[in-house]
Design a protein around this motif. Structure first.
Motif, PDB file in Angstrom:
ATOM      1  N   LEU A 269     123.133  67.654  86.445  1.00 35.02           N
ATOM      2  CA  LEU A 269     124.324  67.999  85.681  1.00 35.02           C
ATOM      3  C   LEU A 269     125.593  67.782  86.496  1.00 35.02           C
ATOM      4  O   LEU A 269     126.619  67.330  85.970  1.00 35.02           O
TER       5      LEU A 269
ATOM      6  N   GLU B 122     128.581  65.094  85.447  1.00 36.73           N
ATOM      7  CA  GLU B 122     129.977  65.510  85.317  1.00 36.73           C
ATOM      8  C   GLU B 122     130.887  64.698  86.223  1.00 36.73           C
ATOM      9  O   GLU B 122     131.991  64.314  85.826  1.00 36.73           O
TER      10      GLU B 122
ATOM     11  N   ASP C  35     119.391  71.176  75.863  1.00 36.12           N
ATOM     12  CA  ASP C  35     120.605  71.930  75.545  1.00 36.12           C
ATOM     13  C   ASP C  35     121.667  71.730  76.621  1.00 36.12           C
ATOM     14  O   ASP C  35     122.856  71.546  76.308  1.00 36.12           O
ATOM     15  N   ASP C  36     121.264  71.772  77.878  1.00 36.87           N
ATOM     16  CA  ASP C  36     122.211  71.552  78.969  1.00 36.87           C
ATOM     17  C   ASP C  36     122.760  70.131  78.945  1.00 36.87           C
ATOM     18  O   ASP C  36     123.942  69.903  79.221  1.00 36.87           O
TER      19      ASP C  36
ATOM     20  N   ARG D  56     123.020  68.141  76.308  1.00 33.81           N
ATOM     21  CA  ARG D  56     123.955  68.015  75.183  1.00 33.81           C
ATOM     22  C   ARG D  56     125.284  68.686  75.496  1.00 33.81           C
ATOM     23  O   ARG D  56     126.351  68.169  75.129  1.00 33.81           O
ATOM     24  N   ALA D  57     125.234  69.812  76.189  1.00 34.59           N
ATOM     25  CA  ALA D  57     126.475  70.495  76.572  1.00 34.59           C
ATOM     26  C   ALA D  57     127.298  69.636  77.530  1.00 34.59           C
ATOM     27  O   ALA D  57     128.531  69.754  77.563  1.00 34.59           O
ATOM     28  N   ALA D  58     126.620  68.773  78.283  1.00 39.75           N
ATOM     29  CA  ALA D  58     127.318  67.861  79.197  1.00 39.75           C
ATOM     30  C   ALA D  58     127.871  66.639  78.478  1.00 39.75           C
ATOM     31  O   ALA D  58     128.541  65.807  79.103  1.00 39.75           O
ATOM     32  N   GLY D  59     127.576  66.507  77.176  1.00 45.53           N
ATOM     33  CA  GLY D  59     128.131  65.409  76.396  1.00 45.53           C
ATOM     34  C   GLY D  59     127.183  64.253  76.158  1.00 45.53           C
ATOM     35  O   GLY D  59     127.626  63.164  75.758  1.00 45.53           O
ATOM     36  N   TYR D  60     125.885  64.470  76.347  1.00 43.46           N
ATOM     37  CA  TYR D  60     124.903  63.398  76.232  1.00 43.46           C
ATOM     38  C   TYR D  60     123.833  63.736  75.206  1.00 43.46           C
ATOM     39  O   TYR D  60     123.404  64.883  75.079  1.00 43.46           O
TER      40      TYR D  60
ATOM     41  N   LYS E 205     125.863  58.834  76.521  1.00 46.72           N
ATOM     42  CA  LYS E 205     127.060  59.655  76.346  1.00 46.72           C
ATOM     43  C   LYS E 205     127.533  59.589  74.898  1.00 46.72           C
ATOM     44  O   LYS E 205     127.654  58.517  74.314  1.00 46.72           O
TER      45      LYS E 205
END
Length: 281
Positions: A22, A26, A48-49, A51-55, A73
């Motif tokens: 992650l 970033e 989930d992590d 997707r939260a990072a934008g992927y 992305k």
């Protein structure tokens, strides 16, 4: 999109190195990522992590070993195939293929093959042969294609700090190198070597004998480009800082940047396999 950054990263256990992944996503913001050696079952993939990072992502896990994933992305990659054709009884999670940002991306984790000689080395060569046959079809398709992953092959003695220390290893055997040469002979371009023809560049440093601290590395993570993508290669490199992190993988992310034309959609329709095409929820 002005440029397209595609990376491959043997994560060597995504549960143990989720924070490393992650942080890298970033900081470096690749557009497409191929991951190998997840060492986790499907339910343990940290979607989930991610997707939260934008992927978005598709993945194929396996308990304790193997496992591959493709991240994109801004949305889910469009799955084309999981697993190589030609061996329906092969249960190893080693190959995913998807379309993302207008490029077909093949993510592979080629068998290690040690110890050799023996059944593991025979499996490595048989898997490699199936991959060569499948890659020929991808190259001839006319689509923009990147073959990215951990090939577990050191192509030449210039791709290792000291070949004398690895003479019996499957990664350096003449048969392994010959398979890699036959793959390149189809017309693929070894992106990292094309960008840096005369430099020693490594992507892997094992955990023994302070190989990282001494820069005693190997180049075994490769991105091969189809004929139409090769002229669009702008840059390539290895994110060595990731290997220097606490609890790091023994690999570092390896990446290429392509000119924006590579982000256009393929002009021909992509033939999709009968495998699942939706990303896992």
């Amino acid at each position: 999109m002005e440029s397209l950054k595609i990376a491959t990263f043997n994560i060597n256990g995504i549960r143990a190195r989720r924070s490393n992944l992650l942080e890298w996503l970033e900081r470096e913001q690749p557009d497409v990522v191929c991951l190998q050696e997840l060492k986790a079952q499907d339910a343990d993939f940290p979607i989930d992590d991610i997707r939260a990072a934008g992927y978005g992502a598709i993945w194929q896990g396996q308990k304790s070993w193997n496992g591959v994933a493709i991240l994109a992305k801004g949305g889910d990659p469009l799955e084309i195939r999981r697993g190589l054709p030609g061996a329906p009884d092969d249960t190893h999670s080693r190959y995913l293929e998807a379309a993302a940002h207008g490029v077909i991306v093949a993510c592979l984790y080629l068998p290690n093959g040690n110890p050799q000689p023996g059944p593991k080395f025979e499996y490595k060569l048989a898997w490699f042969q199936r991959f060569i046959e499948h890659a020929a079809g991808l190259f001839e398709s006319g689509h923009p294609v990147v073959l990215a992953g951990d090939y577990n092959v050191v192509p030449t003695d210039e791709d290792i700090y000291n070949p004398r220390s690895w003479t019996k290893d499957a990664l350096l055997q003449p048969e392994s190198r010959e398979c890699f040469e036959r793959l390149l002979a189809q017309g693929w371009t070894d992106a990292l070597r094309a960008k840096y023809p005369d430099e020693r560049i490594y992507t892997f440093w094992d955990y023994f004998r302070q190989h990282w601290q001494k820069n005693s590395g190997l180049r075994i993570d490769h991105l091969l480009l189809s004929a139409d993508l090769a002229p669009r290669l702008v840059d390539a490199g290895v994110d060595r800082w990731v290997r220097d992190q606490e609890h790091a993988s023994d690999h570092a992310p390896t990446w290429i940047t392509l000119r924006g034309e590579a982000a256009e959609k393929p002009s021909k329709p992509v033939k999709r396999s009968k495998a699942r095409t939706a990303a896992k929820k």
